[in-house]
Scaffold this active site. Structure first.
Site, mmCIF file in Angstrom:
data_model
loop_
_atom_site.group_PDB
_atom_site.id
_atom_site.type_symbol
_atom_site.label_atom_id
_atom_site.label_comp_id
_atom_site.label_asym_id
_atom_site.label_seq_id
_atom_site.Cartn_x
_atom_site.Cartn_y
_atom_site.Cartn_z
ATOM 1 N N VAL A 1 -11.903 26.567 56.574
ATOM 2 C CA VAL A 1 -10.627 27.268 56.598
ATOM 3 C C VAL A 1 -10.243 27.666 58.018
ATOM 4 O O VAL A 1 -9.078 27.945 58.299
ATOM 5 C CB VAL A 1 -10.665 28.521 55.692
ATOM 6 C CG1 VAL A 1 -11.434 29.655 56.353
ATOM 7 C CG2 VAL A 1 -9.257 28.964 55.316
ATOM 8 N N SER A 2 -11.199 27.653 58.925
ATOM 9 C CA SER A 2 -10.987 28.125 60.293
ATOM 10 C C SER A 2 -10.550 26.990 61.212
ATOM 11 O O SER A 2 -11.328 26.069 61.485
ATOM 12 C CB SER A 2 -12.283 28.742 60.837
ATOM 13 O OG SER A 2 -12.252 28.821 62.240
ATOM 14 N N PRO A 3 -9.321 27.044 61.760
ATOM 15 C CA PRO A 3 -8.903 26.006 62.700
ATOM 16 C C PRO A 3 -9.733 25.999 63.977
ATOM 17 O O PRO A 3 -9.948 24.945 64.588
ATOM 18 C CB PRO A 3 -7.437 26.351 62.985
ATOM 19 C CG PRO A 3 -7.307 27.808 62.677
ATOM 20 C CD PRO A 3 -8.264 28.050 61.548
#
Length: 218
Positions: free
Chosen positions: A12-14
């Site tokens: 979920v973390s760019p």
């Protein structure tokens, strides 16, 4: 014992997508062992009493602005999914089970998932979405052994892992690095912009985000 970098991540973390690109470059340049470990950022946030940047208006605005500079700064294409943020719990469960059963494949499969989400702008939230995409990049005979990724016991393991990481190791976000030198000394680092610190700790040359001495031009 060789130098080693462990990267804990949630898709979920760019910034985990960015960090993976950079750490894979330095893996070759520094000749270090790299281990990827999936975790649930939802549980990390819960047990660390933290909040995602996107939920804080000023942080969220700055983050989206900075993401727009990622291609020139880090040399990776980025196109956030329209549905961002979305729940990656089942995706992290899939990667957790894959890590347990086929640890030799986790780096490449995680990269493919990150690309599908952050480079190509696709959501991977439901079991059907995850299974359908995984079928395009992973052998059928191995996928059959990962069919139980959505089961409750995998989620329970992620919850226990998240609690231990947050409460015992001080983890509060993704990406999170644990870097260990050949002499046994270790440090922790958070974020995609800590490679200069990691280089100094490992006594290795810091060669910028491209790991080749090239200067980004914004």
């Amino acid at each position: 014992m060789s130098d080693k970098i462990v990267m804990y991540f949630d898709c979920v973390s760019p910034w985990s997508y960015v960090a993976l690109a950079v750490v894979r470059r330095y893996k070759k340049v520094w000749n270090v062992e790299l281990e990827l470990i999936p975790m649930s950022l939802s549980y990390i946030m819960k047990f660390a009493n933290n909040k995602p940047p996107i939920t804080i208006p000023n942080k969220g605005m700055l983050m989206m602005s900075e993401l727009g500079r990622v291609p020139r700064m880090y040399g990776v294409r980025i196109s956030p999914p329209k549905s961002f943020p979305f729940d990656t719990m089942l995706l992290q469960q899939f990667l957790t089970l894959l890590k347990e059963k086929f640890p030799e494949d986790i780096e490449e499969v995680a990269q493919q998932f990150f690309n599908h989400i952050w480079r190509d702008g696709n959501r991977l939230a439901t079991a059907d979405e995850i299974s359908a995409f995984a079928a395009t990049i992973y052998p059928k005979e191995k996928l059959e052994q990962l069919a139980g990724f959505a089961e409750k016991d995998v989620r329970i393991r992620l919850a226990k892992q998240g609690q231990a990481l947050a409460e015992d190791e001080g983890v509060f976000g993704s990406p999170w690095f644990v870097v260990t030198r050949a002499d046994g000394e270790s440090i922790s680092a958070f974020g995609s912009d800590r490679f200069e610190h990691i280089a100094a700790f490992l006594h290795k040359p810091y060669l910028g985000t491209f790991a080749n001495g090239e200067t980004p031009k914004l």
